[in-house]
Design an enzyme around this catalytic site. Structure first.
Site, short mmCIF file in Angstrom:
data_model
loop_
_atom_site.label_atom_id
_atom_site.label_comp_id
_atom_site.label_asym_id
_atom_site.label_seq_id
_atom_site.Cartn_x
_atom_site.Cartn_y
_atom_site.Cartn_z
CG ASP A 26 -7.69 -1.82 -2.63
OD1 ASP A 26 -8.80 -1.32 -2.40
OD2 ASP A 26 -6.62 -1.17 -2.58
CG HIS A 58 -2.07 0.95 1.15
ND1 HIS A 58 -1.93 2.29 1.41
CD2 HIS A 58 -3.37 0.75 0.83
CE1 HIS A 58 -3.12 2.87 1.25
NE2 HIS A 58 -4.00 1.97 0.90
#
Length: 428
Positions: A364, A307
């Site tokens: 995600d 991330h």
């Protein structure tokens, strides 16, 4: 630490005050920089080192993997609260009492009916239209059916606008899905909770009653909570900067939805599933693709791992991994795409290359798996992200307007042509 920062430009020295947040974050307040230095500005592409505001809503520490809404840890909220409680806390500052939550929910349900003419707009879209384009357009269209502007100095006006969009937006999300699937546009039930109604509106078939699966409801509740806010990201900054022109709440939210659409932002979970589809089409060899991801000369990118903000681990992924496992076990879905996802997950969690670089599966990755298992089409994933992010956008817009922040107007450094003469078209 001194409370002053000193800037040296040539022979001149300037002083600017430091601003310190409640979590000991430090910023240099440069709002007088241009006037004090006769036109000097800073340049910061992407605003990675620039604070656009002071906010009391969300605290995020990417180095330590910390995320808190209004001071409440994401771990406790996901475990102990439901989405509507979290939405209330984000928008109004504190977790609600039982009476406040009940009133909030009842008021939302009372405002959930959408003008029937909106159905004509939905009908006008082809089934091939991307759901994010549809939901952005429908949210903007709400402005036409609710033309009066919000008096931000009136608590009643502000509250009514909040419950109105919280009531109507899930309906628009469900209609967007059902339009794509050729199902009749429906409504929820006043006897159901907020998240239960979302599931009913999305999945109810016209010839049978929809039965809520508690494991699916719990997973969706957690996903919406985990996506509810994330500090000054691209879409949230868009909502605030559009709202800073005193554009209305619905128009500002529509702009935020458009910003979320991009694959570098809310489209990331869609990109995960598209990657899994590509791996499946190439034979489903996860080890081959893990090797490609480690090869610096290979253009392949492993989506859904690591991330840009969380440098250690994504705390949201830790929470949602269990929900993903529960959903897959409950539904018993036989799907090669989900098998590939699990294979990638296990290899990444045990491969020293990924472990050493802290390239763990992120929110995600797991949200895409859950939505896939629930039967939500991949192009709807980002719409579900927007549904979760709605209370965060509302709270950020509300905070910005109540603090009477100035209109957003970034500067630039001009690098084009100097002044030059106009040449008549015959002589060019």
């Amino acid at each position: 630490m001194s409370d002053i920062a000193k800037l040296q430009i040539g022979d001149n020295s300037y002083e600017f005050p430091l601003v310190k947040g409640t979590e000991n974050e430090v910023a240099i307040n440069i709002k007088t920089l241009r006037s004090a230095t006769n036109g000097v500005i800073t340049i910061d592409p992407g605003y990675k080192n620039t604070g656009s505001c002071e906010s009391a809503i969300t605290f995020l520490d990417g180095e330590k993997g910390i995320l808190r809404y209004r001071g409440y840890t994401i771990e406790e909220l996901a475990e102990k609260a439901d989405f509507l409680e979290v939405a209330y806390a984000l928008i109004f500052g504190d977790l609600p009492t039982k009476e406040q939550l009940e009133k909030f929910h009842n008021d939302i349900k009372s405002k959930s009916v959408v003008d029937d003419d909106v159905k004509k707009i939905v009908d006008a879209f082809p089934k091939t239209a991307h759901p994010m384009g549809v939901i952005s357009s429908l949210t903007s269209a709400l402005t036409a059916f609710n033309p009066s502007s919000v008096n931000v100095d009136s608590e009643e006006d502000m509250y009514n606008s909040v419950v109105k969009i919280m009531g109507k937006f899930p309906v628009l999300v469900a209609w967007t899905l059902r339009k794509k699937q050729g199902l009749p546009l429906n409504y929820g039930s006043k006897s159901l909770g907020y998240v239960e109604n979302i599931l009913k509106m999305m999945f109810e078939q016209p010839n049978e009653d929809y039965v809520i699966n508690p494991i699916i409801k719990n997973a969706l509740d957690k996903l919406l909570i985990l996506h509810a806010d994330h500090e000054q990201n691209c879409s949230t900054s868009t909502v605030r900067i559009v709202g800073s022109s005193h554009a209305g709440l619905f128009a500002s939210l529509s702009a935020g939805i458009s910003a979320l659409w991009g694959p570098l932002h809310g489209g990331a979970n869609q990109a995960v599933l598209e990657m899994l589809e590509a791996i499946k089409e190439d034979g489903g060899d996860t080890k081959k693709y893990m090797a490609k991801a480690k090869d610096k000369n290979d253009p392949f990118r492993l989506m859904g791992f690591g991330h840009r903000v969380y440098k250690n681990f994504d705390p949201r992924a830790t929470i949602i991994k269990k929900a993903a496992d529960d959903v897959l076990n409950e539904l018993g879905v036989e799907d090669p795409i989900l098998d590939i996802a699990r294979g990638l997950e296990q290899e990444a969690l045990n491969d020293p290359y990924f472990v050493d670089r802290k390239l763990y599966p992120n929110v995600d990755f797991y949200s895409g798996i859950i939505y896939r298992a629930m039967g939500i089409p991949v192009e709807m994933f980002t719409v579900m992200f927007a549904l979760g992010r709605l209370p965060g956008w509302i709270s950020q817009w509300k905070e910005m307007r109540l603090k009477k922040e100035p209109i957003g107007r970034p500067r630039q450094i001009y690098t084009g042509e100097n002044e030059r003469p106009f040449i008549e078209i015959e002589k060019r």
